[in-house]
Enzyme design. Structure first.
Site, PDB file in Angstrom:
ATOM      1  N   ASN A   9       3.417   3.788   0.204  1.00  0.00           N
ATOM      2  CA  ASN A   9       4.286   2.347   0.016  1.00  0.00           C
ATOM      3  C   ASN A   9       5.709   2.983  -0.544  1.00  0.00           C
ATOM      4  O   ASN A   9       5.166   2.685  -1.541  1.00  0.00           O
ATOM      5  CB  ASN A   9       3.303   1.666   0.208  1.00  0.00           C
ATOM      6  CG  ASN A   9       3.951   0.021   0.666  1.00  0.00           C
ATOM      7  OD1 ASN A   9       5.229  -0.045   0.956  1.00  0.00           O
ATOM      8  ND2 ASN A   9       3.195  -1.076   0.247  1.00  0.00           N
ATOM      9  N   TRP A  10       6.744   3.203  -0.042  1.00  0.00           N
ATOM     10  CA  TRP A  10       7.897   2.784  -0.315  1.00  0.00           C
ATOM     11  C   TRP A  10       8.304   1.552  -0.121  1.00  0.00           C
ATOM     12  O   TRP A  10       9.711   1.328  -1.342  1.00  0.00           O
ATOM     13  CB  TRP A  10       8.787   3.880   0.196  1.00  0.00           C
ATOM     14  CG  TRP A  10       8.985   5.313   0.178  1.00  0.00           C
ATOM     15  CD1 TRP A  10       8.427   5.703  -0.043  1.00  0.00           C
ATOM     16  CD2 TRP A  10       9.730   6.001   0.543  1.00  0.00           C
ATOM     17  NE1 TRP A  10       8.173   7.508  -0.769  1.00  0.00           N
ATOM     18  CE2 TRP A  10       9.287   7.336   0.523  1.00  0.00           C
ATOM     19  CE3 TRP A  10      10.946   6.207   1.226  1.00  0.00           C
ATOM     20  CZ2 TRP A  10      10.337   8.285   0.631  1.00  0.00           C
ATOM     21  CZ3 TRP A  10      11.546   7.301   2.072  1.00  0.00           C
ATOM     22  CH2 TRP A  10      11.057   8.247   1.368  1.00  0.00           C
ATOM     23  N   LYS A  11       7.509   0.400  -0.328  1.00  0.00           N
ATOM     24  CA  LYS A  11       8.103  -0.725  -0.711  1.00  0.00           C
ATOM     25  C   LYS A  11       9.622  -0.904  -0.293  1.00  0.00           C
ATOM     26  O   LYS A  11      10.386  -0.090   0.375  1.00  0.00           O
ATOM     27  CB  LYS A  11       7.970  -1.480  -1.645  1.00  0.00           C
ATOM     28  CG  LYS A  11       6.446  -0.771  -2.093  1.00  0.00           C
ATOM     29  CD  LYS A  11       5.827  -1.600  -3.717  1.00  0.00           C
ATOM     30  CE  LYS A  11       4.113  -1.694  -3.579  1.00  0.00           C
ATOM     31  NZ  LYS A  11       3.857  -2.142  -4.448  1.00  0.00           N
ATOM     32  N   HIS A  94       0.032  -6.806   3.434  1.00  0.00           N
ATOM     33  CA  HIS A  94       0.513  -6.177   2.323  1.00  0.00           C
ATOM     34  C   HIS A  94       0.093  -7.435   0.957  1.00  0.00           C
ATOM     35  O   HIS A  94       0.628  -8.451   1.620  1.00  0.00           O
ATOM     36  CB  HIS A  94       1.560  -5.527   1.862  1.00  0.00           C
ATOM     37  CG  HIS A  94       2.058  -4.461   0.271  1.00  0.00           C
ATOM     38  ND1 HIS A  94       2.151  -5.114  -0.797  1.00  0.00           N
ATOM     39  CD2 HIS A  94       0.806  -3.779   0.333  1.00  0.00           C
ATOM     40  CE1 HIS A  94       2.045  -4.382  -1.599  1.00  0.00           C
ATOM     41  NE2 HIS A  94       1.341  -3.488  -1.378  1.00  0.00           N
ATOM     42  N   GLU A  96       1.771  -8.160  -1.540  1.00  0.00           N
ATOM     43  CA  GLU A  96       3.254  -8.946  -1.780  1.00  0.00           C
ATOM     44  C   GLU A  96       4.191  -9.571  -0.580  1.00  0.00           C
ATOM     45  O   GLU A  96       4.899 -10.641  -0.828  1.00  0.00           O
ATOM     46  CB  GLU A  96       4.292  -7.971  -2.089  1.00  0.00           C
ATOM     47  CG  GLU A  96       4.137  -6.969  -3.244  1.00  0.00           C
ATOM     48  CD  GLU A  96       4.538  -5.632  -3.548  1.00  0.00           C
ATOM     49  OE1 GLU A  96       5.122  -5.263  -2.108  1.00  0.00           O
ATOM     50  OE2 GLU A  96       4.284  -4.756  -4.366  1.00  0.00           O
ATOM     51  N   GLU A 166      -6.602  -3.200  -1.616  1.00  0.00           N
ATOM     52  CA  GLU A 166      -5.889  -3.479  -3.438  1.00  0.00           C
ATOM     53  C   GLU A 166      -5.816  -4.229  -4.162  1.00  0.00           C
ATOM     54  O   GLU A 166      -5.275  -5.638  -4.016  1.00  0.00           O
ATOM     55  CB  GLU A 166      -4.176  -3.306  -2.639  1.00  0.00           C
ATOM     56  CG  GLU A 166      -3.954  -2.109  -2.157  1.00  0.00           C
ATOM     57  CD  GLU A 166      -2.683  -1.548  -1.857  1.00  0.00           C
ATOM     58  OE1 GLU A 166      -1.821  -0.445  -2.076  1.00  0.00           O
ATOM     59  OE2 GLU A 166      -1.580  -2.394  -0.894  1.00  0.00           O
ATOM     60  N   GLY A 172       1.420  -1.933  -9.130  1.00  0.00           N
ATOM     61  CA  GLY A 172       2.439  -1.591 -10.029  1.00  0.00           C
ATOM     62  C   GLY A 172       2.369  -2.277 -11.756  1.00  0.00           C
ATOM     63  O   GLY A 172       3.580  -2.997 -12.372  1.00  0.00           O
ATOM     64  N   SER A 212      -2.016   1.113  -8.969  1.00  0.00           N
ATOM     65  CA  SER A 212      -1.566   2.359  -9.751  1.00  0.00           C
ATOM     66  C   SER A 212      -2.427   3.386 -10.066  1.00  0.00           C
ATOM     67  O   SER A 212      -2.483   4.178 -10.524  1.00  0.00           O
ATOM     68  CB  SER A 212      -2.002   1.499 -11.110  1.00  0.00           C
ATOM     69  OG  SER A 212      -1.051   0.800 -11.125  1.00  0.00           O
ATOM     70  N   GLY A 234       4.509   3.449  -6.227  1.00  0.00           N
ATOM     71  CA  GLY A 234       5.044   3.735  -7.277  1.00  0.00           C
ATOM     72  C   GLY A 234       5.593   5.804  -7.372  1.00  0.00           C
ATOM     73  O   GLY A 234       6.395   5.679  -7.245  1.00  0.00           O
TER      74      GLY A 234
HETATM   75  P1  13P Z   1       2.019   0.695  -7.095  1.00  0.00           P
HETATM   76  O1  13P Z   1       1.125   1.993  -6.669  1.00  0.00           O
HETATM   77  O2  13P Z   1       2.974   0.788  -7.325  1.00  0.00           O
HETATM   78  O3  13P Z   1       0.801   0.028  -8.137  1.00  0.00           O
HETATM   79  O4  13P Z   1       1.655  -0.290  -5.602  1.00  0.00           O
HETATM   80  C1  13P Z   1       0.406   0.013  -4.993  1.00  0.00           C
HETATM   81  C2  13P Z   1       0.921  -0.753  -3.839  1.00  0.00           C
HETATM   82  O5  13P Z   1       0.805  -1.774  -3.336  1.00  0.00           O
HETATM   83  C3  13P Z   1       0.633  -0.020  -2.225  1.00  0.00           C
HETATM   84  O6  13P Z   1       1.119  -0.922  -1.453  1.00  0.00           O
END
Ligand code: 13P
Length: 252
Positions: A9-11, A94, A96, A166, A172, A212, A234
């Protein structure tokens, strides 16, 4: 036996030229894997990602969509639009999106239904906050989120949904859930699915862990009984690191 599915997931990261380079670099590193590889990129990268990933084992997904097919929703993208350029997957719900864009279980349920309407495979995210974990309500929170998001779907549709567990406190932050914590939460989701849709569906549905994940912890997580791969944030932004996570079970 369930397949391992590893999705990036590149966000809100990466430009079209970076996308092309990334996929060109990733392709030879993962071409021999038995694991399923998905890359969920920003809307502006989708077209470039799809073209570059043609004739490879890398599948492309979006990170969100609207539940309506079309209309006066300035700035939104529909499932019909994603399908029209042959996107295969879409991340929905998600944390976020729940946190910064006020997405509720009800909205997410509409989006999951709309995804199936356009033959997109949803990657449905659920997860508890730190406060909820400390209050001992993790299982209740994540099973409710799952039930509400899947409401009204057929058994076949539930079986095709990828669920990503998640924990919000692990996203993150560099704090990974222990492999036992992650496996227990995923088992709770699987049990709820067995209760609502039967054991066969529960045995087949893919449930990933996310939060993470790195090349140094992927193996111990993905080897747990109920963790069917991961949703990687990430660490999916560097092709060699993401490839190591995908190839966690490669011999030698
Ligand atoms: P990280 O791997 O950066 O913690 O993010 C996880 C995430 O939100 C994947 O959708």
């Amino acid at each position: 036996m369930r397949k391992k599915v590893i999705a990036g997931n590149w966000k809100m990261n990466m430009l079209p030229n970076e996308t092309i380079h990334f996929i060109e670099e990733l392709t030879p590193l993962v071409k021999d894997t038995q694991n399923e590889v998905i890359l969920c990129v920003p809307y502006t990268d989708l077209f470039y990602a799809l073209l570059t990933a043609q004739n490879t084992n890398i599948k492309i997904g979006a990170q969100n969509m609207h539940f309506e097919e079309e209309g006066a929703y300035t700035g939104e993208i529909s499932g019909k639009m994603l399908k029209s350029i042959q996107v295969e997957y879409v991340i929905l719900g998600h944390s976020e999106r729940r946190q910064y864009f006020q997405e509720t279980d009800e909205i997410i349920n509409k989006k999951v239904k709309a995804a199936f309407q356009y033959e997109l495979k949803p990657i449905l995210c659920v997860g508890e906050t730190l406060e909820e974990r400390e209050a001992g309500t993790t299982e209740e929170v994540i099973t409710k989120q799952t039930e509400r998001a899947l409401e009204g779907l057929s058994k076949e549709q539930v079986e095709k949904t990828i669920i990503a567990y998640e924990p919000i406190w692990a996203i993150g932050t560099g704090k990974t859930a222990t492999k036992e914590e992650a496996n227990n939460s995923i088992q709770a989701i699987r049990n709820k699915i067995a209760q609502n849709y039967g054991q066969t569906v529960a045995d087949r549905v893919i449930i990933q862990y996310g939060g993470s994940i790195k090349s140094t912890n992927a193996k111990e997580l993905f080897e747990m009984s109920d963790i069917d791969g991961g949703l990687v944030g990430g660490a999916s932004l560097k092709a060699d690191e993401f490839a190591k996570i995908i190839q966690y079970n490669k011999e030698g």
